[in-house]
Structure formats: structure tokens, C-alpha cells
Design an enzyme around this catalytic site. Structure first.
Site, PDB file in Angstrom:
ATOM      1  N   HIS A 153      -6.462  -6.926   0.877  1.00 60.70           N
ATOM      2  CA  HIS A 153      -5.437  -5.877   0.814  1.00 60.70           C
ATOM      3  C   HIS A 153      -4.130  -6.276   1.498  1.00 60.70           C
ATOM      4  CE1 HIS A 153      -4.371  -1.749  -0.089  1.00 60.70           C
ATOM      5  NE2 HIS A 153      -4.086  -1.481   1.176  1.00 60.70           N
TER       6      HIS A 153
ATOM      7  N   ASP B 287      -9.274  -7.169  -3.224  1.00 61.36           N
ATOM      8  CA  ASP B 287      -8.787  -5.931  -2.615  1.00 61.36           C
ATOM      9  C   ASP B 287      -9.923  -4.912  -2.537  1.00 61.36           C
ATOM     10  OD1 ASP B 287      -7.530  -3.184  -2.497  1.00 61.36           O
ATOM     11  OD2 ASP B 287      -5.712  -4.408  -2.408  1.00 61.36           O
TER      12      ASP B 287
ATOM     13  N   SER C  95       0.815  -1.218   0.000  1.00 64.78           N
ATOM     14  CA  SER C  95       0.000   0.000   0.000  1.00 64.78           C
ATOM     15  C   SER C  95       0.849   1.269   0.000  1.00 64.78           C
ATOM     16  CB  SER C  95      -0.963  -0.049   1.195  1.00 64.78           C
ATOM     17  OG  SER C  95      -2.006   0.885   1.066  1.00 64.78           O
TER      18      SER C  95
END
Length: 285
Positions: free
Chosen positions: A262, A234, A105
């Protein structure tokens, strides 16, 4: 697979700021950069998988600035340029000339910008759940690409942080199977989110995280091979998005993992390690 308590970390001064990191294993260096959710640290994001990589690599799990035990500095100017510059300074402080990067991320966007601006410092990159550009190929990004910031505001807002709010955030946005979330990981994230400096950053009305940057131009300048490893489910960005990214970088690859969201490196650490190790073991020079 549960996350064990974090090992004793170390500190390094780098470019005028202080980083906290965990140093495990021996061999070719791999730098792990975590995501930007409330309470995230290098160990909370990569603790389940780091011991697997440390079997034959030097693993540097870095708390990015403003998170964990690293300095809660105020960032001014373009944010990803700031993080890339300071991460290179950290590499210098640790005598790491060139490294592989495995990132989730927020940390993945840092690494992509670093690879574009400092190509000699990056051997390869594995990027999971990052958003370096503000558009998607098939549909608008969820909540106008503000889902993460909205979730952080909701977590710190109202009655303030709580264990239950942390678990709900992880269940909705980070894990495919909510029942698999270890209580220990929720507790680790929740306790870190109470850090007074992190709470102050979350409450700041100005922009202590720096000016947001779109990295469209930078992606085309990345010479290192990039594996975008994505969760099929996700909650922030569907696999259509990393397919677009893989086409934007000159040496892009895409792997999509089923039954993952995620944080696939936490949800399926052994499978994640197998896929990523295969990529890192390729000859990238």
C-alpha cells in the site's frame, strides 16, 4: 531507505482553516497528499521519496486536515468536497495556480475529487491505493471496504495505541516486506498518533470526518491525465480495482509495482520516483 527527521515546516491559513506543510525544492509545483492511517503525515508517507522529487521540482508536502500539524477541524457535509475546497484555498494561499498531484490512499481520493470539481487547478495526478468508489470488478472489497476504518478502530481501541500495534498495522496492511519497515518510521507514526486532537477524533461517536462520498460520477469528469500506481500486493485493493478506475477516467493509466503493497513510495522510493517522474515529464497540456 529510512525516513530522515522532518524538516522545518510552515503554516498557512486557507479558507478558515490552518494547514501545515513542508516546502522543498524549486520548479514546477507538485502537491503531495498522504494517506489516512493512524499517525500519518505528509513526511511519514513521502519523506523517503520527497528529496528525489525536490531535485527539480517544488514539492509541497501537505498534512491533510485532521492529521499531522494541520488543524483538527470537525468536517460536516460531504467529506471529499470539503477537503477539495480547502485544498484549493491552500493553493491560493501559496500562490499555486496549477499543480501536479502525487497522492496516497486518502489523499488520492481528495485529489481525484479536486480534479473533477476544479479542473483548471490540476495538471496531472498520480494516485496510489485510493478508494473513490465502493465496488470492485471481481470480488467484494475487503471487509466491505471498511478495512482501513476497522484497523484504525482496533489501533485506538482496547489498550490504546502502542509502538507494537503501530508496527503490526504497518506490517499487515501497508508494507510488502515487514522486515524492511524502518523503526524510525514506526516511531514517527506512533508518536503522532498520540496527539490529543487525533485521539479525540478517533474516539468521537459522531462523524467528525464528514459524510462519505462515492465519486463514480466525478471520475468521468476528470480531464487531467491520471496514473494509478499500485502495489501488486496492496492489502486493501487488488490491481483489478485501479484497472477499473483507469477505465473510468478519460485519460487513465495504470502501473503495477511488484514486491510492494500500500505504501510503495516508501517501500521502493527510487523505483517509484523513476516511474512517476517519467509520467510527470510527459507533455500533459
Amino acid at each position: 531507505m529510512e525516513t530522515s527527521p522532518a524538516p522545518q515546516g510552515r503554516y498557512a491559513d486557507a479558507g478558515g482553516v490552518k494547514y501545515h506543510y513542508v516546502d522543498m525544492g524549486e520548479g514546477r509545483p507538485v502537491i503531495f497528499l498522504h494517506g489516512g492511517g493512524p499517525g500519518c503525515t505528509a513526511w511519514s508517507d513521502f519523506g523517503p521519496v520527497a528529496p528525489l522529487f525536490a531535485g527539480d521540482r517544488r514539492c509541497l508536502l501537505v498534512d491533510i486536515l485532521q492529521y499531522g500539524r494541520s488543524e483538527k477541524c470537525v468536517i460536516t457535509g460531504p467529506m471529499w468536497d470539503f477537503h477539495a475546497r480547502k485544498t484549493v484555498a491552500l493553493m491560493d494561499a501559496l500562490d499555486v495556480g496549477r499543480a501536479d498531484f502525487v497522492c496516497n490512499s486518502w489523499g488520492g481520493t481528495i485529489a481525484l475529487n479536486l480534479a473533477a470539481k476544479y479542473p483548471e487547478r490540476v495538471r496531472s495526478l498520480v494516485i496510489t491505493g485510493s478508494m473513490p468508489v465502493f465496488y470492485g470488478p471481481l470480488a467484494p472489497l475487503p471487509e466491505g471496504a471498511r478495512r482501513g476504518r476497522n484497523a484504525r478502530d482496533a489501533y485506538y481501541g482496547g489498550t490504546g495505541p502502542s509502538w507494537d500495534k503501530m508496527r503490526d498495522l504497518m506490517a499487515r496492511l501497508e508494507w510488502y516486506d515487514p522486515d524492511a519497515i524502518p523503526d524510525e518510521t514506526v516511531t514517527m507514526r506512533y508518536e503522532q498518533s498520540l496527539d490529543p486532537a487525533e485521539t479525540a477524533l478517533a474516539a468521537a461517536s459522531d462523524s467528525p470526518r464528514g459524510d462519505w462520498q462515492d465519486l463514480t460520477d466525478e471520475l468521468g469528469r476528470i480531464t487531467a491525465p491520471v496514473l494509478f500506481a499500485w502495489g501488486m500486493h496492496d492489502a486493501f485493493l487488488t490491481p483489478d480495482y485501479p484497472l477499473m478506475l483507469a477505465r473510468m477516467v478519460p485519460r487513465g493509466h495504470l502501473y503495477v509495482m511488484d514486491h510492494a503493497s500500500h505504501h510503495l513510495q516508501e517501500e521502493r522510493p527510487h523505483d517509484f520516483h523513476a516511474i512517476v517522474t517519467g509520467f510527470l515529464d510527459q507533455r500533459h497540456d
